[in-house]
Design an enzyme around this catalytic site. Sequence first.
Site, PDB file in Angstrom:
ATOM      1  N   LEU A  85       0.828  -1.204   0.000  1.00  0.00           N
ATOM      2  CA  LEU A  85       0.000   0.000   0.000  1.00  0.00           C
ATOM      3  C   LEU A  85       0.863   1.256   0.000  1.00  0.00           C
ATOM      4  CD1 LEU A  85      -2.748   1.399   0.230  1.00  0.00           C
ATOM      5  CD2 LEU A  85      -2.611   1.096   2.715  1.00  0.00           C
ATOM      6  N   VAL A  88       2.326   1.921  -3.487  1.00  0.00           N
ATOM      7  CA  VAL A  88       1.384   2.503  -4.449  1.00  0.00           C
ATOM      8  C   VAL A  88       1.008   3.930  -4.053  1.00  0.00           C
ATOM      9  CG1 VAL A  88      -0.918   2.262  -5.468  1.00  0.00           C
ATOM     10  CG2 VAL A  88       0.504   0.233  -5.127  1.00  0.00           C
ATOM     11  N   GLU A  89       0.864   4.182  -2.771  1.00  0.00           N
ATOM     12  CA  GLU A  89       0.444   5.512  -2.320  1.00  0.00           C
ATOM     13  C   GLU A  89       1.506   6.577  -2.559  1.00  0.00           C
ATOM     14  OE1 GLU A  89      -2.287   6.852  -1.135  1.00  0.00           O
ATOM     15  OE2 GLU A  89      -3.500   5.041  -1.202  1.00  0.00           O
ATOM     16  N   SER A  90       2.748   6.295  -2.197  1.00  0.00           N
ATOM     17  CA  SER A  90       3.775   7.343  -2.206  1.00  0.00           C
ATOM     18  C   SER A  90       5.050   6.964  -2.932  1.00  0.00           C
ATOM     19  CB  SER A  90       4.138   7.707  -0.765  1.00  0.00           C
ATOM     20  OG  SER A  90       4.719   6.578  -0.113  1.00  0.00           O
ATOM     21  N   HIS A 225      -5.686   1.304  -8.388  1.00  0.00           N
ATOM     22  CA  HIS A 225      -5.038   1.332  -7.077  1.00  0.00           C
ATOM     23  C   HIS A 225      -5.156  -0.029  -6.400  1.00  0.00           C
ATOM     24  CE1 HIS A 225      -4.979   2.060  -2.683  1.00  0.00           C
ATOM     25  NE2 HIS A 225      -4.093   2.992  -2.967  1.00  0.00           N
TER      26      HIS A 225
END
Length: 241
Positions: A85, A88-90, A225
Amino acid sequence: MRKTIFTILIPLTLLTIGCSSLRNDAVRKPNGFRNDEGAGAMESEFAGPIPRLDAPTRNVIQSYGPTIKHYSRTYGFDWRLMLALIKVESNFRDAAESHCGAAGLMQVMPHTQQEIAKRLAIDDIAHPKNNIRAGIFYIRKLYRMFDGIDETNRIRLTLAAYNAGPGRVLEAQKLAKYLSDDPARWQSVKDALPLLSERYRTLHQNIWPSRKPRAFNNYGETISHVEKVMAYYDEYRLVLN
């Protein structure tokens, strides 16, 4: 109506990545919500080399791996899922900030930052370790919204809610149910998310006669996502314990 709608959706679903399998260890029995930092428990868990991973991934594991592992265990998740996670987020950038103000490794939104900072008594939620804790705490809150759903679908619905907001996923579930699909299945919600766009306003009036939900046009980002996180999770399970 149902036949016409799903004829429209076929090209959209063909463009997405197939769902990866989810093992039961993605979500572990939680230890409950605690304010303990457990600093001693987070020491020296990643002393050896980390094989088959690129430099940014190795660096974030060396720097924050113990923190990710500790709070994943505290809030009941497989730490490798949380690592996916964060990727993918940052893309593992601890100073990342989006145009809408989402900040840090886990891209916590401003209003969520305030809520969690108060709940956990965190002063500096931008600090990478606090940001990790806040993000995993929030994931657990979202996960509880989908109680009673099997883990394969539940974790994907949770990830979708983390990206799009829980309201969007609940609206997609309601729309799926209206179309006689199972709202507990990620595939049904995945198919319903594009129907929340401006293009289907007439359909919305049939489901929400007293109000119109705000049109959701970023459904492609949410679907992507979820699929990306699950793909990275599959990769990390192969090389990390």
